[in-house]
Scaffold this motif. Sequence first.
Motif, PDB file in Angstrom:
ATOM      1  N   PRO A   1       0.798  -1.225   0.000  1.00  0.00           N
ATOM      2  CA  PRO A   1       0.000   0.000   0.000  1.00  0.00           C
ATOM      3  C   PRO A   1       0.833   1.278   0.000  1.00  0.00           C
ATOM      4  CG  PRO A   1      -0.244  -1.208   2.080  1.00  0.00           C
ATOM      5  CD  PRO A   1       0.444  -2.116   1.130  1.00  0.00           C
ATOM      6  N   GLY A   2       1.998   1.276   0.659  1.00  0.00           N
ATOM      7  CA  GLY A   2       2.833   2.464   0.657  1.00  0.00           C
ATOM      8  C   GLY A   2       3.329   2.817  -0.733  1.00  0.00           C
ATOM      9  N   ALA A   3       3.803   1.806  -1.481  1.00  0.00           N
ATOM     10  CA  ALA A   3       4.276   2.039  -2.846  1.00  0.00           C
ATOM     11  C   ALA A   3       3.127   2.457  -3.752  1.00  0.00           C
ATOM     12  CB  ALA A   3       4.944   0.774  -3.381  1.00  0.00           C
ATOM     13  N   TYR A   4       1.985   1.835  -3.547  1.00  0.00           N
ATOM     14  CA  TYR A   4       0.789   2.181  -4.316  1.00  0.00           C
ATOM     15  C   TYR A   4       0.451   3.652  -4.111  1.00  0.00           C
ATOM     16  CZ  TYR A   4      -4.257   2.297  -5.397  1.00  0.00           C
ATOM     17  OH  TYR A   4      -5.503   2.611  -5.885  1.00  0.00           O
ATOM     18  N   GLN A   5       0.428   4.103  -2.861  1.00  0.00           N
ATOM     19  CA  GLN A   5       0.036   5.477  -2.574  1.00  0.00           C
ATOM     20  C   GLN A   5       1.075   6.477  -3.060  1.00  0.00           C
ATOM     21  OE1 GLN A   5      -0.279   6.909   1.579  1.00  0.00           O
ATOM     22  NE2 GLN A   5      -2.395   7.459   1.048  1.00  0.00           N
TER      23      GLN A   5
END
Length: 276
Positions: free
Chosen positions: A262-266
Amino acid sequence: MDECARHWQYDELPGVDLLWARYVHKTFVRHTHENFVIAAIADGVEVFHHGGGDQYAGAGALALVNPDTPHTGRAGVPEGWRYGAVYPPADVLAEIAAETTGLRGTPGFVSPVVDDPYAAGLVHQVLRAADEGNALAADTLLRVAVTRLLRLNGGPLPRREVRTAGARIAARARGVLEERMARPPTLERLAADLGTSPFALLRAFRNAYGMPPHAWLTDARVRRARWLLDTGAAPSEAAVAVGFTDQPHLNRHFSRMVGVPPGAYQRERKNVQDLG
């Protein structure tokens, strides 16, 4: 061989998710997408369970999944697979189909795998154009690719009508789980509230949505977490809001369904917004 993935959006292709990835050991659990999946395999082989059996897509082939269709994903050869994917929303596909094909109703794909190196090349060109900020090329190539695939493999999506008592109970159960996502009831409590037995509910839900209620709930939680991340929520906040125990719990399920943490996605989403 290292695994890598980039999941992003391009402002000039509104609502279309984009993905470049190389996976070797990655295993996607059963999940769904709100949008269509058009994944072009560059090399290696992807295997995905779809429609009751395993489907194989190798270099030059495309894996095509309609919205809300349960499927998995994993490597079909030791070296894994490399691919690029576009995820157009249903309204984009419908607009293209109405303009360029004779399809009526809500359009979709008939077969989950199409061997067409030309169309696969178009998908890779869409991603390259988006990465380079070439809006005219990205939009044009996406429309050409979708048109070709609809002409090769398009058909009307079947209407999902709730006809049986079991289907109606499954729909009611889904509504309860959507409303109580962060604190869902047990299967026994859910069944009792709906006036049925746990195994009858389990069977009806699986028949209606292709997965048991707990798996559907995890899928729905990840979908909602994506929306929260897109609106600026921190991954830790999104995790709690959708009912995961903590951020590592979200990370694990998110990566197994979306393909990136989720961090990379955001971060990719934030980059798009900052540049806009």
